[in-house]
Design an enzyme around this catalytic site. Structure first.
Site, PDB file in Angstrom:
ATOM      1  N   ASN A   1       0.890  -1.260   0.061  1.00 36.67           N
ATOM      2  CA  ASN A   1       0.003  -0.109  -0.024  1.00 36.67           C
ATOM      3  C   ASN A   1       0.803   1.324   0.074  1.00 36.67           C
ATOM      4  O   ASN A   1       0.363   2.347  -0.358  1.00 36.67           O
ATOM      5  CB  ASN A   1      -1.062  -0.018   1.056  1.00 36.67           C
ATOM      6  CG  ASN A   1      -0.340  -0.012   2.404  1.00 36.67           C
ATOM      7  OD1 ASN A   1       0.728  -0.692   2.582  1.00 36.67           O
ATOM      8  ND2 ASN A   1      -1.072   0.574   3.634  1.00 36.67           N
TER       9      ASN A   1
ATOM     10  N   GLY B   1       2.526  -5.507   7.390  1.00 40.63           N
ATOM     11  CA  GLY B   1       1.861  -6.193   6.680  1.00 40.63           C
ATOM     12  C   GLY B   1       0.524  -6.666   7.608  1.00 40.63           C
ATOM     13  O   GLY B   1       0.316  -5.828   8.610  1.00 40.63           O
ATOM     14  N   SER B   2      -0.136  -7.465   7.070  1.00 38.78           N
ATOM     15  CA  SER B   2      -1.421  -7.979   7.886  1.00 38.78           C
ATOM     16  C   SER B   2      -1.014  -8.694   9.107  1.00 38.78           C
ATOM     17  O   SER B   2       0.298  -9.509   9.186  1.00 38.78           O
ATOM     18  CB  SER B   2      -2.257  -8.890   6.948  1.00 38.78           C
ATOM     19  OG  SER B   2      -1.549 -10.094   6.682  1.00 38.78           O
TER      20      SER B   2
ATOM     21  N   GLU C   1       4.820  -4.244  11.874  1.00 35.19           N
ATOM     22  CA  GLU C   1       3.974  -3.245  11.814  1.00 35.19           C
ATOM     23  C   GLU C   1       2.572  -3.421  11.086  1.00 35.19           C
ATOM     24  O   GLU C   1       2.866  -4.025   9.850  1.00 35.19           O
ATOM     25  CB  GLU C   1       4.356  -1.999  10.710  1.00 35.19           C
ATOM     26  CG  GLU C   1       6.040  -1.265  11.591  1.00 35.19           C
ATOM     27  CD  GLU C   1       5.450  -0.205  12.512  1.00 35.19           C
ATOM     28  OE1 GLU C   1       4.391   0.063  12.682  1.00 35.19           O
ATOM     29  OE2 GLU C   1       6.441   0.268  13.279  1.00 35.19           O
ATOM     30  N   LEU C   2       1.576  -3.867  11.907  1.00 35.23           N
ATOM     31  CA  LEU C   2       0.339  -4.704  11.362  1.00 35.23           C
ATOM     32  C   LEU C   2      -0.662  -3.794  11.105  1.00 35.23           C
ATOM     33  O   LEU C   2      -0.709  -2.667  11.398  1.00 35.23           O
ATOM     34  CB  LEU C   2       0.142  -5.870  12.415  1.00 35.23           C
ATOM     35  CG  LEU C   2       1.491  -6.691  12.832  1.00 35.23           C
ATOM     36  CD1 LEU C   2       1.270  -7.619  13.652  1.00 35.23           C
ATOM     37  CD2 LEU C   2       2.147  -7.223  11.265  1.00 35.23           C
TER      38      LEU C   2
ATOM     39  N   CYS D   1      -3.015   1.684   6.658  1.00 38.08           N
ATOM     40  CA  CYS D   1      -3.070   1.079   8.140  1.00 38.08           C
ATOM     41  C   CYS D   1      -3.726   2.017   9.095  1.00 38.08           C
ATOM     42  O   CYS D   1      -4.407   1.559  10.095  1.00 38.08           O
ATOM     43  CB  CYS D   1      -2.012   0.663   8.440  1.00 38.08           C
ATOM     44  SG  CYS D   1      -0.788   1.576   8.242  1.00 38.08           S
TER      45      CYS D   1
ATOM     46  N   GLU E   1     -10.356  -5.325  10.108  1.00 36.59           N
ATOM     47  CA  GLU E   1      -9.751  -4.379   9.086  1.00 36.59           C
ATOM     48  C   GLU E   1     -10.124  -4.446   7.927  1.00 36.59           C
ATOM     49  O   GLU E   1     -10.139  -5.213   7.127  1.00 36.59           O
ATOM     50  CB  GLU E   1      -8.262  -4.542   9.162  1.00 36.59           C
ATOM     51  CG  GLU E   1      -7.585  -3.509   8.239  1.00 36.59           C
ATOM     52  CD  GLU E   1      -5.983  -3.548   8.173  1.00 36.59           C
ATOM     53  OE1 GLU E   1      -5.591  -4.931   7.990  1.00 36.59           O
ATOM     54  OE2 GLU E   1      -5.213  -2.909   8.427  1.00 36.59           O
TER      55      GLU E   1
HETATM   56  P1  NDP Z   1       0.351  -8.941   3.481  1.00 32.71           P
HETATM   57  O1  NDP Z   1       0.592  -9.400   4.933  1.00 32.71           O
HETATM   58  O2  NDP Z   1      -0.348  -9.947   2.658  1.00 32.71           O
HETATM   59  O3  NDP Z   1       1.800  -9.179   2.812  1.00 32.71           O
HETATM   60  C1  NDP Z   1       2.688  -8.296   3.254  1.00 32.71           C
HETATM   61  C2  NDP Z   1       4.040  -8.948   2.684  1.00 32.71           C
HETATM   62  O4  NDP Z   1       4.413 -10.212   3.143  1.00 32.71           O
HETATM   63  C3  NDP Z   1       3.967  -9.049   1.349  1.00 32.71           C
HETATM   64  O5  NDP Z   1       5.521  -8.942   0.743  1.00 32.71           O
HETATM   65  C4  NDP Z   1       3.801 -10.388   1.176  1.00 32.71           C
HETATM   66  O6  NDP Z   1       4.300 -11.135  -0.179  1.00 32.71           O
HETATM   67  C5  NDP Z   1       4.530 -11.155   2.394  1.00 32.71           C
HETATM   68  N1  NDP Z   1       3.976 -12.357   2.730  1.00 32.71           N
HETATM   69  C6  NDP Z   1       3.130 -12.987   2.660  1.00 32.71           C
HETATM   70  N2  NDP Z   1       3.007 -14.286   3.279  1.00 32.71           N
HETATM   71  C7  NDP Z   1       4.257 -14.350   3.693  1.00 32.71           C
HETATM   72  C8  NDP Z   1       4.669 -15.491   4.522  1.00 32.71           C
HETATM   73  N3  NDP Z   1       4.256 -16.666   5.099  1.00 32.71           N
HETATM   74  N4  NDP Z   1       6.115 -15.316   5.027  1.00 32.71           N
HETATM   75  C9  NDP Z   1       6.704 -14.029   4.900  1.00 32.71           C
HETATM   76  N5  NDP Z   1       6.166 -12.970   4.110  1.00 32.71           N
HETATM   77  C10 NDP Z   1       5.028 -13.176   3.624  1.00 32.71           C
HETATM   78  O7  NDP Z   1      -0.066  -7.496   3.481  1.00 32.71           O
HETATM   79  P2  NDP Z   1      -0.523  -6.609   2.079  1.00 32.71           P
HETATM   80  O8  NDP Z   1       0.633  -6.383   1.242  1.00 32.71           O
HETATM   81  O9  NDP Z   1      -2.003  -7.115   1.819  1.00 32.71           O
HETATM   82  O10 NDP Z   1      -0.614  -4.969   3.123  1.00 32.71           O
HETATM   83  C11 NDP Z   1      -1.756  -4.663   3.639  1.00 32.71           C
HETATM   84  C12 NDP Z   1      -1.515  -4.788   5.368  1.00 32.71           C
HETATM   85  O11 NDP Z   1      -0.494  -4.266   5.671  1.00 32.71           O
HETATM   86  C13 NDP Z   1      -2.731  -4.496   6.106  1.00 32.71           C
HETATM   87  O12 NDP Z   1      -3.113  -5.360   7.206  1.00 32.71           O
HETATM   88  C14 NDP Z   1      -2.135  -3.227   6.688  1.00 32.71           C
HETATM   89  O13 NDP Z   1      -2.779  -2.498   7.842  1.00 32.71           O
HETATM   90  C15 NDP Z   1      -0.909  -3.509   6.873  1.00 32.71           C
HETATM   91  N6  NDP Z   1       0.030  -2.342   6.762  1.00 32.71           N
HETATM   92  C16 NDP Z   1       0.472  -1.934   8.135  1.00 32.71           C
HETATM   93  C17 NDP Z   1       0.926  -0.684   8.275  1.00 32.71           C
HETATM   94  C18 NDP Z   1       1.794  -0.366   9.549  1.00 32.71           C
HETATM   95  O14 NDP Z   1       2.639   0.779   9.535  1.00 32.71           O
HETATM   96  N7  NDP Z   1       1.338  -0.808  10.862  1.00 32.71           N
HETATM   97  C19 NDP Z   1       1.420   0.012   7.321  1.00 32.71           C
HETATM   98  C20 NDP Z   1       0.840  -0.494   5.764  1.00 32.71           C
HETATM   99  C21 NDP Z   1       0.122  -1.577   5.930  1.00 32.71           C
HETATM  100  P3  NDP Z   1       3.123 -11.340  -1.152  1.00 32.71           P
HETATM  101  O15 NDP Z   1       2.891 -10.041  -1.765  1.00 32.71           O
HETATM  102  O16 NDP Z   1       4.119 -12.010  -2.381  1.00 32.71           O
HETATM  103  O17 NDP Z   1       2.005 -12.253  -0.823  1.00 32.71           O
END
Ligand code: NDP
Length: 471
Positions: free
Chosen positions: A149, A225-226, A245-246, A279, A373
């Protein structure tokens, strides 16, 4: 594009397509990394870490400053790449490039400030003639796993501090948005970053991301990420430092003495930027009953005035969501709230990956649009009796990343700051505010650790205690 591994740009037979979410057209492809590539990337980083540690802080600062300068020079080219793959409105794409350059610049500054402290050892019983101090040393190999994002700024929040602190980095960008990370690598190399200091490998999270995070040669994982993926990473990480950072579902409270024009403006800014895929988006609006109607009259025309369309058209305020499947999910959550008794006052219709910005009134705490979320262009409005109920509902969430309150009552504002369980607290502003130098991160299931270059550098270094025993 090729990926950058072990000091060179490389292709693979298997590739991932990178698409423009507005029309599904293929923008480019990137190689799909294998487990062998993960192994090579980490081995290269072990060597790269030695090269990085040998540079002085000032040398690392110069490289990062030059990187920031080059990013600013190429702002338009980079913004077009970023918005095309991510889907955010081009004006937001330009803003992200500008912020990313600042994040790299701030990180470079921190390279000059790595320091320890003199320890008051003689405060210990019977301690004489000892001189103690701490040294901060790099972690070695840092893994950076990033979401779609903010595909450049969030990468810069990991790569910048990691390199500033003298580490080597293995970067795994989100599969939806890898191109802008690879552009950053090109720029870092042009600015003089040692080639072994950074590998950027593309491919699925499950193989590449998990492979990197479970490797014992990695000392520090920085993940954004998530929550679900964060939990998976923590379960395979072993003994490592982790920053997580979730996600969140941020509350925004409106009390009777709020400045309603500001509230309306902030609802739109905080709820709909990047099609709500932030997020710290405002998701749950908790509005005191007596001003509910004033709030709705102020905010509705602003939501209706947003234009959703092709992200590269200058006239669009909102682009597509990153994937059509996410747009389908958001549309269904809005409809589900409607079926359960909420009223969809504006928007909610979907065409492809575009969801019309939605205002959903009369939501309740048990609806999915309130509990989970949403990560999409909709805000839910819930009436509350008073500040007590507002604070109780604000805390009725597994998450705790950011929260906002609008009031002129200093006592209510201070209570909010003390009682709301959230890593970021905003008084008279929406939750979606961040400047890149501040400490930033979540409480509860929103994560662990803090970003912001000064704070990230601390988390990407380790402390040694040194004691000189004199006679
Ligand atoms: P995801 O959690 O789906 O993916 C994040 C990253 O993790 C991607 O590079 C993904 O790869 C990778 N990934 C997926 N599965 C694994 C695994 N098993 N082991 C290691 N890495 C893995 O998140 P999104 O990209 O959909 O982003 C949205 C999320 O991020 C939302 O929940 C949002 O709230 C959070 N977020 C939090 C922020 C914060 O600062 N707290 C800021 C911005 C976003 P691939 O793309 O190849 O699946």
């Amino acid at each position: 594009m090729k990926f950058f591994l072990n000091g060179s740009w490389q292709d693979r037979d298997e590739v991932l397509e990178v698409t423009n979410p507005y029309d599904g057209s293929v923008i480019d492809t990137v190689p799909k990394a294998s487990s062998d590539d993960v192994n090579t990337a980490i081995a290269a980083a072990v060597e790269g870490a030695k090269v990085m540690e040998a540079l002085t802080g000032y040398e690392r600062f110069l490289i990062l400053r030059k990187t920031a300068d080059l990013m600013r020079e190429r702002q338009e080219e980079l913004a077009q790449v970023l918005s095309s793959e991510e889907g955010k409105a081009i004006a937001e794409g330009r803003m992200e490039i500008d912020r990313s350059a600042q994040t790299i610049e701030l990180s470079g500054e921190e390279a000059k400030r790595l320091s320890g402290e003199v320890l008051p050892l003689d405060g210990g019983k019977d301690v004489r003639n000892k001189l103690g101090f701490t040294l901060r040393v790099p972690c070695g190999v840092v893994a950076a796993v990033t979401p779609f994002n903010f595909p450049l700024n969030l990468v810069c929040h990991k790569v910048g501090p990691a390199l500033a602190a003298g580490n080597a980095v293995v970067l795994k960008p989100a599969s939806d948005t890898p191109l802008i990370s690879l552009k950053l690598v090109e720029i870092l190399l042009e600015a003089g970053m040692p080639p072994l200091a950074l590998s950027c490998i593309t491919g699925s999270g499950r193989t590449v991301g998990q492979g990197i995070c479970s490797d014992p040669r990695v000392r520090k994982i920085s993940f954004t990420g998530s929550k679900e993926v964060g939990e998976l990473i923590c379960s395979v990480a072993g003994i490592k430092k982790v920053t997580m950072e979730l996600g969140s579902n941020c509350p925004m409270i409106v009390l009777p003495d709020a400045d309603m024009d500001l509230v309306a403006q902030q609802t739109v800014a905080s709820g709909f930027a990047n099609a709500g895929q932030v997020c710290i988006s405002a998701q749950r609006l908790l509005v005191v009953d007596s001003v509910h109607d004033d709030f709705m009259s102020a905010v509705l025309p602003k939501v209706e005035g947003l234009i959703a369309g092709n992200q590269l058209d200058e006239g669009s305020n909102i682009g597509p969501m990153v994937r059509e499947s996410d747009a389908v999910r958001v549309e269904s959550w809005i409809q589900e709230a409607g079926a359960a008794g909420a009223s969809i006052v504006a928007g909610g219709q979907r065409s492809g990956a575009i969801v019309q910005p939605a205002l959903v009134d009369g939501v309740t705490s048990d609806m999915r649009i309130s509990r989970e979320e949403l990560f999409g262009p909709a805000v839910g409005v819930q009436r509350v009796k008073d500040v007590d109920e507002a604070i109780r509902l604000a805390n009725d969430s597994e998450f705790g990343l950011s929260a906002g309150i609008f009031t002129q009552d200093i006592d209510a504002a201070v209570r909010f700051a003390r009682e709301v369980q959230s890593g970021n607290i905003h008084i008279n502003w929406g939750p979606m505010w961040r400047t890149d130098c501040m400490p930033y991160g979540g409480l509860k299931d929103s994560g662990l650790g803090r970003e912001g270059p000064k704070y990230a550098v601390e988390e990407m270094t380790e402390m040694k205690s040194v004691v000189i025993h004199s006679k």
